[in-house]
Design a protein around this motif. Sequence first.
Motif, mmCIF file in Angstrom:
data_model
loop_
_atom_site.group_PDB
_atom_site.id
_atom_site.type_symbol
_atom_site.label_atom_id
_atom_site.label_comp_id
_atom_site.label_asym_id
_atom_site.label_seq_id
_atom_site.Cartn_x
_atom_site.Cartn_y
_atom_site.Cartn_z
ATOM 1 N N PHE A 1 16.420 -12.569 -9.261
ATOM 2 C CA PHE A 1 15.688 -13.190 -10.360
ATOM 3 C C PHE A 1 15.181 -14.573 -9.954
ATOM 4 N N GLU A 2 16.011 -15.336 -9.271
ATOM 5 C CA GLU A 2 15.590 -16.686 -8.844
ATOM 6 C C GLU A 2 14.385 -16.620 -7.922
ATOM 7 N N LEU A 3 14.385 -15.627 -7.008
ATOM 8 C CA LEU A 3 13.250 -15.472 -6.103
ATOM 9 C C LEU A 3 11.974 -15.121 -6.871
ATOM 10 N N MET A 4 12.088 -14.154 -7.763
ATOM 11 C CA MET A 4 10.924 -13.726 -8.521
ATOM 12 C C MET A 4 10.417 -14.858 -9.421
ATOM 13 N N ASP A 5 11.355 -15.617 -9.995
ATOM 14 C CA ASP A 5 10.987 -16.707 -10.890
ATOM 15 C C ASP A 5 10.283 -17.823 -10.123
ATOM 16 N N SER A 6 10.765 -18.116 -8.910
ATOM 17 C CA SER A 6 10.168 -19.203 -8.130
ATOM 18 C C SER A 6 8.754 -18.875 -7.664
ATOM 19 N N HIS A 7 8.421 -17.573 -7.620
ATOM 20 C CA HIS A 7 7.071 -17.172 -7.220
ATOM 21 C C HIS A 7 6.270 -16.645 -8.407
ATOM 22 N N ASP A 8 6.762 -16.908 -9.607
ATOM 23 C CA ASP A 8 6.064 -16.538 -10.840
ATOM 24 C C ASP A 8 5.644 -15.069 -10.820
ATOM 25 N N ALA A 9 6.629 -14.198 -10.578
ATOM 26 C CA ALA A 9 6.388 -12.751 -10.539
ATOM 27 C C ALA A 9 7.024 -12.130 -11.778
ATOM 28 N N PRO A 10 6.284 -12.009 -12.887
ATOM 29 C CA PRO A 10 6.894 -11.559 -14.151
ATOM 30 C C PRO A 10 7.491 -10.157 -14.058
ATOM 31 N N HIS A 11 6.847 -9.256 -13.341
ATOM 32 C CA HIS A 11 7.400 -7.904 -13.250
ATOM 33 C C HIS A 11 8.716 -7.921 -12.483
ATOM 34 N N GLY A 12 8.749 -8.662 -11.392
ATOM 35 C CA GLY A 12 9.990 -8.769 -10.631
ATOM 36 C C GLY A 12 11.096 -9.394 -11.457
ATOM 37 N N LYS A 13 10.753 -10.421 -12.256
ATOM 38 C CA LYS A 13 11.767 -11.045 -13.122
ATOM 39 C C LYS A 13 12.297 -10.036 -14.132
ATOM 40 N N ALA A 14 11.413 -9.248 -14.690
ATOM 41 C CA ALA A 14 11.842 -8.256 -15.686
ATOM 42 C C ALA A 14 12.812 -7.260 -15.068
ATOM 43 N N MET A 15 12.491 -6.759 -13.874
ATOM 44 C CA MET A 15 13.364 -5.778 -13.236
ATOM 45 C C MET A 15 14.709 -6.411 -12.882
ATOM 46 N N ALA A 16 14.686 -7.681 -12.465
ATOM 47 C CA ALA A 16 15.939 -8.362 -12.166
ATOM 48 C C ALA A 16 16.782 -8.518 -13.425
ATOM 49 N N LEU A 17 16.144 -8.824 -14.543
ATOM 50 C CA LEU A 17 16.888 -8.955 -15.803
ATOM 51 C C LEU A 17 17.530 -7.638 -16.211
ATOM 52 N N VAL A 18 16.859 -6.525 -15.938
ATOM 53 C CA VAL A 18 17.460 -5.227 -16.243
ATOM 54 C C VAL A 18 18.728 -5.030 -15.417
ATOM 55 N N SER A 19 18.662 -5.338 -14.112
ATOM 56 C CA SER A 19 19.853 -5.203 -13.263
ATOM 57 C C SER A 19 20.949 -6.162 -13.694
ATOM 58 N N ILE A 20 20.566 -7.372 -14.072
ATOM 59 C CA ILE A 20 21.556 -8.339 -14.565
ATOM 60 C C ILE A 20 22.230 -7.798 -15.821
ATOM 61 N N GLY A 21 21.436 -7.242 -16.718
ATOM 62 C CA GLY A 21 21.997 -6.707 -17.961
ATOM 63 C C GLY A 21 23.016 -5.608 -17.719
ATOM 64 N N TRP A 22 22.700 -4.686 -16.808
ATOM 65 C CA TRP A 22 23.647 -3.598 -16.536
ATOM 66 C C TRP A 22 24.934 -4.128 -15.899
#
Length: 934
Positions: free
Chosen positions: A834-855
């Motif tokens: 998530f930190e990587l995706m957030d630092s490069h402003d990749a909303p789709h990557g952030k969303a997928m990371a949040l799903v993995s974090i949630g599980w």
Amino acid sequence: MTADSDEVRTRVQNELRVSLLGALAASVDGEELALGPPRQRAVLAVLALRANHVVSRSELIDAVWGEDPPASADNGIHTYVAGLRRLFEPGRASRAPSSVLLSTDAGYLLRLSSRGSDAAVFRAHLDEAGRLRSEPLEAIRAFDAALGLWRGIALDGVPGPFAAVERARLAELRLTAVEQRAALMLTVGREAEVAGELTTLVSAHPLRERLHGLLMSALYRGGRQAEALAVYTDLRRLLIEELGIEPGPELRQLHEQVLVGRHDPQPEPVAPALVPVQLPHEIRDFTGREKELAKLSEVVPQDHSPVLVAITGTGGVGKTALAVRFAHQVASRFPDGQLHVDLRGFDSSAPPVQPGTALHQLLQSLGVPSERIPEDLSAKSALYRSVLAGKRVLVLLDNARLAEQVRPLLPGRSTSMVLVTSRNHLGGLVARDGAHSLTLSTLTRDEGLALLTSAVGADRVAAEPAAAAKLVELCGHLPLAVRIAAERVVTRPHLTLADLAGDLADERDRLNVLATGDDEDTAVRAAFSWSYLALKPDAARVFRLIGLHPGAEISLGAVAALAGVPVSRARTLLDVLAGGHVLEEVARGRFRLHDLLRLYATELSATEESSGGRDEAVKRLLGWYFDTANAAGTVIAPPDHPAFLLPPLSTQDFSSHDEAFTWCRTESSNLLAVARLAEEHDSPTAWQIPVALWNYFIVSNALDEWTRTYRVAERAAARDGNQAARSWAVHGQGLAAFRGERFADALELFDRALAIRREIGDPVGAAWSLTGLGMAYGGLRQFDLAVDRFGEALRGHVEVGSWFGEGGTRLFLSDILRSAGQFEASLESARRAFELMDSHDAPHGKAMALVSIGWAQSKLGRQAEGRDSFRQAIEFLRVLGDRKSLAEALHGLGATSAGQPEVARTHLLEALTIYEDYDHPLTPEVRARLHELS
């Protein structure tokens, strides 16, 4: 006291009682038992419903697991039986024989007294009510006792096909008992009670005619004539809208009695009034086939054994016409209904109807509500046989492709008749299922003349008898060809039969083939030529070029590309072809040819188009497919389109993920065929089209198409010497294998892709192949090796500066660590992604990371935090338009909202709707969870 009396006392003191008419429960001496895991409960349900009868191990396995049991099923049955014995007889010595659940050489037997299960008591009360029909008050008391045993849905929560079938059977018995009790109550003046009880029931069973009839009688007798008539009006409207039928004769008669104000309208008889009458209309000019009709009449069933007849023959020979004609002739001998299903075995516009879908349609037609139809195929088939047991029903299964498509649709013990039509021989039905085989040949000379006479009129045939005979001969005596010829004469009154026969005779090459009489299909080709020759040159050219398209359906855009004309002109020409019944528009902008017409168009393209003209048309078609696929691939999320391998975009036809995905899914049946066509023409589009569809295959569940299309891509890329494209094709096959849980195959494919990429010096691709190897090892549950490969992959992505590759790999690593039970490590990996995706402003990557974090948070018991993660992911994904990932986030939010059942249900229902669109592998899990919540 004697030993015998001691045994009796022990048996009474340890009496087992099983409750089946609700959630499964059991007690010994009144003490409730904890029945253990779901499949152990399923075993008990089978044994209890077949109490005092031996049930074999194989029957138990089939009942619990269905047609695809695991290898451990036999051991599982042994374990569950042992567990039940410990519950029933806790004091029994370990090696002492059980006196309750006995083992025999043939299987297991559960001893129960005659009142040992509520289902047995229910049946006994129903039998008593039947004996007391002449004493209505006593019979009503028996029904009250029977219905009072129910505590909810029978066998609620018990898994397996046997439980599904029994659940439906018991529910039907219950409803029938309610109806019989209501009928008796009307005879003793208790219409107010009947009206109150049935008003709710008809809402739950909106197509059940007998319930509506009883309610109408109760309302009318209670002085509520207008309401009684409204019940009929509502039901009639629903039957017409849902089933396309009118109410049955008994209900119509009752309606008339209420309408005219008869003093004492009679309720419906005990038998259900709704009888399906679904036979297609007869062909007006059907003639001949007297011998075949006589043979069919000889095998109409007389006893309680169903009869199966397979009517086979070439296309256009009249199989369906014969079956429909015979079915109408004998319909009165099947008073319980006539059913019809088109199995579409040879339909170019859609795949064959699966047995489960056909069974659902048949069961609904027989009055079984959708909510009581099980999902499992074997359970559906068993319920279907149960519903037909003892009935006289005629079933017409049209256009079957294989015996396997038909077998689940065959009745069990009943006086039913099944007619199956097919272009295939269906020898398996004859050898294994005892079907009578009837093979149709072409018409005799006299039958052909009779058909022509019926269609064009006796006067015209009498005026030109020789020409009529010649015309039938040139049609090859094929009914389809004769009808086409007759239509041409009827629609052109100035055209004589001799003129038409002369036109046929002038068709040199095709008529030479037709004159041999060796090939029945040539009659169809000759007949099709009449429609073809009537076309204007531009429309005729489009018809020929469509024969070059390799798929079952073709779109408006593809036709425009083939012909090299604007879309608007293509639309006009296609309308001409559809108006002449040369092709059919199956959906807006999508067309199909009858399969024999397609062959005819292909022949014409070979004989009337130049080689160069055909090659140019195919080149245009392949270019259109690539351009459109490339445009779709850049829009479909996630953003992983391998554009660097492909020519630049030349069109942008899609504005959203859904629009692009829908195009890909609609064309899915054509994509493999188009790739193969490109390969045959040595075109680079043979690999470019599959690679352009990378994102579609990533988010869809079309694993077989993915694999086969990418095999073509691999061969084509190797032929072109493009090793980079070849590595993507091999890597794509690895992803398809991984998604299909063929982990060993995935391992080999990722390894091959890695070798190619290292050989050509592609460190970016090599890092992704290492990621794939980590996924495959994780699937094989070799977690140490998986972590090692992910580590190599991460180093590779970092070295080439691929933040997206590093972030994606960390997400895959998070999933594998979660599977390994390392939840903290899984959470940490997802957070770093998530930190990587957030630092490069990749909303789709952030969303997928949040799903993995949630599980991961969910697995750690931090449900509130998990819900917050899933909610954040959903906010991103709704904006991005990636519905598949949105469904996965909704699934997670539903799973972490277990303490709020209604909230959980809302999220899971939305997830299920999307999962079903994508044929997602987690669909059954969500459906099961929703069932638990309900």
